[in-house]
Design a protein around this motif. Sequence first.
Motif, mmCIF file in Angstrom:
data_model
loop_
_atom_site.group_PDB
_atom_site.id
_atom_site.type_symbol
_atom_site.label_atom_id
_atom_site.label_comp_id
_atom_site.label_asym_id
_atom_site.label_seq_id
_atom_site.Cartn_x
_atom_site.Cartn_y
_atom_site.Cartn_z
ATOM 1 N N ARG A 50 0.434 -0.999 0.435
ATOM 2 C CA ARG A 50 -0.080 0.079 -0.087
ATOM 3 C C ARG A 50 1.089 1.431 -0.424
ATOM 4 O O ARG A 50 1.857 1.794 0.895
ATOM 5 N N ILE A 52 0.534 5.790 -0.167
ATOM 6 C CA ILE A 52 -0.472 6.446 0.622
ATOM 7 C C ILE A 52 -0.049 7.805 0.206
ATOM 8 O O ILE A 52 0.639 8.699 0.499
ATOM 9 N N THR A 54 -0.896 11.053 0.023
ATOM 10 C CA THR A 54 -1.951 12.234 0.466
ATOM 11 C C THR A 54 -2.384 13.907 0.214
ATOM 12 O O THR A 54 -0.832 14.478 -0.155
ATOM 13 N N GLN A 59 -7.226 11.799 0.076
ATOM 14 C CA GLN A 59 -5.974 10.454 -0.027
ATOM 15 C C GLN A 59 -6.296 9.119 -0.281
ATOM 16 O O GLN A 59 -7.382 8.726 -0.699
ATOM 17 N N VAL A 61 -5.333 5.431 -0.222
ATOM 18 C CA VAL A 61 -4.771 4.580 -0.720
ATOM 19 C C VAL A 61 -4.209 3.237 -1.900
ATOM 20 O O VAL A 61 -5.265 2.642 -2.005
ATOM 21 N N LYS A 183 -8.644 11.576 6.457
ATOM 22 C CA LYS A 183 -7.924 11.093 6.353
ATOM 23 C C LYS A 183 -8.159 10.076 6.914
ATOM 24 O O LYS A 183 -8.703 9.498 8.034
ATOM 25 N N TYR A 185 -4.726 7.818 6.810
ATOM 26 C CA TYR A 185 -3.652 7.761 7.710
ATOM 27 C C TYR A 185 -3.109 9.066 7.892
ATOM 28 O O TYR A 185 -3.439 10.320 7.084
ATOM 29 N N VAL A 189 2.669 9.614 6.479
ATOM 30 C CA VAL A 189 2.722 8.205 6.487
ATOM 31 C C VAL A 189 2.804 7.602 4.929
ATOM 32 O O VAL A 189 1.670 7.448 4.233
ATOM 33 N N THR A 191 3.060 4.510 3.636
ATOM 34 C CA THR A 191 3.114 2.873 3.669
ATOM 35 C C THR A 191 2.512 2.628 4.442
ATOM 36 O O THR A 191 3.549 2.481 6.101
ATOM 37 N N ASP A 192 1.290 0.908 4.949
ATOM 38 C CA ASP A 192 1.087 0.521 5.619
ATOM 39 C C ASP A 192 2.150 -1.158 6.132
ATOM 40 O O ASP A 192 2.231 -1.657 6.621
#
Length: 309
Positions: A50, A52, A54, A59, A61, A183, A185, A189, A191-192
């Motif tokens: 993922r 991300i 923003t 946002q 993902v 949002k 995240y 951030v 990536t998770d």
Amino acid sequence: MNTDESTYRAGFACLVGRPNAGKSTLTNALVGEKVAITSSKPQTTRHTIRGILTQDDGQIVLVDTPGLHKPRTLLGERLNDVVRETLLDVDVIGFCLPADQKVGPGDQYIAKDLAELQRVRRKPVVAIVTKTDKVDRERLAEHLIEVDRLGEWAEIVPCSAVSGRQVEDVAKVLTSYLPPSPKLYPEDVLTDEPQIVMIAELIREAALEGVRDELPHSLAVVVEEMVPREGRPEDKPLMDVRVNVFVERSSQKAIIIGRGGSRLREVGTTAREGIEKLLGQKVYLDLHVKVAKDWQRDPKQLGKLGFNF
């Protein structure tokens, strides 16, 4: 930044396409950082990564998937299952079709899957024509007509992730199909994905460059240990990272190691630079190449190597 719930949009977008359609490169271009493994070899993304993005108005993902393809192994079948499960969970789908290749059976196979998804789930699908920097205007125009005939798309957007041309347009279009939402995240951030997964992917990418076509499918990377080196000054920390690279045959092991270990040293140097950038500190990378015979066809070995689908 405008994050008012009534006007701000946030959600999940998935990039699909046949192997080597430019999905990972586009993910990295949209996010502005390297979060997905990119390689000149097809079928290199194994994990759902993922990225991300923003922006002021939304946002995204981004869920990157392995390329949908006709599977030849158990791993191939499982990778296809991952893609289909992912498609059910996202808000918008970006179907990547490279401009430098004619629309072929692989694209038709995916278009058919997507048409069914549009019919059952009413998911918007945006056709994204990638790699526009590789063709002239005439060829691009022909390709856009081919893509238009392939299915019913919400929109068609041409772009080049390498040159950055119209990447912002892709982001704008994908955002427009996301639901109103705050949002998902924090802003910083990207990536998770866990760091350990990203480290394995950086090593895998370095190992894949410049080797034979059959190797990508046969390569798995497992980070065995990550420990801070004891007794280091606080301002000069060092992380010890021990990694096993698994291949299926002894002949492949020889390819990765190279004459006198030259190729493995090269892989280690390239991967270490990426890992140090990711961790923000110096790294000692201890790489070992091992043979796990026919691991792609063995459910037990797939599990051991981290492919727990």
